[in-house]
Write an enzyme that holds these catalytic residues in place. Structure first.
Site, short mmCIF file in Angstrom:
data_model
loop_
_atom_site.label_atom_id
_atom_site.label_comp_id
_atom_site.label_asym_id
_atom_site.label_seq_id
_atom_site.Cartn_x
_atom_site.Cartn_y
_atom_site.Cartn_z
N HIS A 124 0.81 -1.23 0.00
CA HIS A 124 0.00 0.00 0.00
C HIS A 124 0.84 1.28 0.00
O HIS A 124 0.29 2.37 -0.17
CB HIS A 124 -0.93 0.04 1.23
CG HIS A 124 -1.99 -1.01 1.22
ND1 HIS A 124 -2.89 -1.16 0.18
CD2 HIS A 124 -2.30 -1.98 2.14
CE1 HIS A 124 -3.71 -2.17 0.47
NE2 HIS A 124 -3.37 -2.69 1.63
N ASP A 161 -2.96 -10.49 -2.34
CA ASP A 161 -3.53 -9.95 -1.10
C ASP A 161 -4.97 -9.52 -1.37
O ASP A 161 -5.30 -9.09 -2.48
CB ASP A 161 -2.70 -8.74 -0.65
CG ASP A 161 -3.09 -8.23 0.73
OD1 ASP A 161 -2.38 -8.53 1.70
OD2 ASP A 161 -4.10 -7.49 0.82
N ASP A 245 -5.04 -12.54 3.44
CA ASP A 245 -6.26 -12.03 4.03
C ASP A 245 -7.50 -12.29 3.18
O ASP A 245 -8.60 -11.89 3.55
CB ASP A 245 -6.14 -10.54 4.39
CG ASP A 245 -5.34 -9.74 3.39
OD1 ASP A 245 -5.02 -10.28 2.30
OD2 ASP A 245 -5.02 -8.56 3.68
#
Ligand code: ZN
Length: 310
Positions: A124, A161, A245
């Site tokens: 990110h 992810d 995740d």
């Protein structure tokens, strides 16, 4: 040359401490390392990245800003999600250093493939902005290091992810020598990652996945869109932003993948790597916030890397 998968990590990555209740916690890496303990991998101490490594992707002003923000005690919030403790900067430099060393090892024939068990995660972090628990864009750094230091012409990133790799997208948007494939749940943080975001050189493929869509849907999307694109690009190295995740047990998202889904996807990526780039794969840990799902999924991921290495 060893035939063993390299596992890179450093105790400094346990000294990045987030406030109580924060999902990106020290226990994540402790669980991961415990789960990987029985595996026969080549264990490598992750070095600190040099400033020059970081400067391949972030401007000097960004590095200076992080050093100014680094607290001498307690915690400091960079935004609502992203925190620093006194150990955070060294942890981030180990994460970036693990990527640089892993790329050097795999391209130098010292290891067939590699996994970096590090935190904070990286995907990110944008050019000028820390975000989403991330300080340095480790995956994009690996790409630039492989292109500019090792002289490769084509490097691919696969980011599975559950959140969009907005930082990697930002850092590689203008890079025609890189292909970024990113799958993510939409809608979800950070809000980007739609199929219409394709990069300045049509070098980005975003695969939005709806909440509750599950592993079978993911497999079809990868089989029909992402994996053929990856193979056609014929990368000389594949970097994986390995976040776990998307697991059904994860508290931050709803994609409902199983541990076996992560193993399947890893094996598919490794199979393409075997066909187009002598199996060269470097994977780095991103998210994954249910401790048991994370550790089981990381172990399944690394076991697939090990199978591909023999
Ligand atoms: Zn994530």
């Amino acid at each position: 040359m060893t035939s063993k998968t390299a596992l890179l990590t450093h105790a400094d990555c346990l000294a990045h401490v987030t406030p109580d209740g924060h999902p990106e916690q020290v226990a994540r890496l402790e669980h991961v390392l415990y789960a990987l303990q029985p595996l026969e991998v080549a264990r490598i101490t992750a070095p600190l990245a040099a400033d020059d490594d970081i400067l391949r992707i972030h401007p000097a002003s960004y590095l200076a800003e992080l050093r100014r923000a680094s607290p001498s005690e307690g915690h400091r919030a960079l935004d609502a999600d992203t925190w620093m403790s006194p150990g955070s900067l060294d942890a981030a430099f180990r994460g970036a250093g693990a990527m640089v060393r892993a790329v050097d090892m795999v391209l130098g024939g010292e290891a067939p493939n590699a996994f970096a068990a590090v935190r904070p995660p990286g995907h990110h972090a944008e050019t000028d902005t820390p975000m989403g628990f991330c300080l340095f864009g480790n995956a994009a750094l690996g790409v630039k290091h492989a292109l500019d230091h090792h002289g490769l012409n084509r490097v691919a990133v696969v980011d599975f992810d559950v959140h969009h790799g907005n930082g990697t997208q930002d850092l590689l948007w203008d890079e025609p020598r890189a292909l970024l494939i990113s799958s993510q749940q939409i809608p979800l943080f950070p809000g980007t990652g739609r199929a219409s975001e394709t990069g300045a050189h049509d070098n980005i493929l975003n695969l939005p996945l709806p909440p509750e869509s599950g592993g079978a849907h993911m497999r079809r999307e990868y089989q029909h869109k992402a994996l053929p694109r990856l193979r056609d690009f014929a990368p000389q190295l594949i970097i994986i932003s390995a976040g776990f995740d998307a697991h059904a047990d994860d508290p931050l998202a709803q994609l409902n993948w199983s541990t076996e889904d992560f193993a399947w996807l890893t094996a598919e990526i490794c199979e393409i790597a075997a066909d187009v780039c002598q199996g060269r794969v470097v994977s780095t840990l991103e998210g994954g916030y249910d401790l048991n799902a994370l550790s089981a999924s990381v172990r399944a991921h690394v076991q697939e890397l090990m199978k591909a290495a023999t």
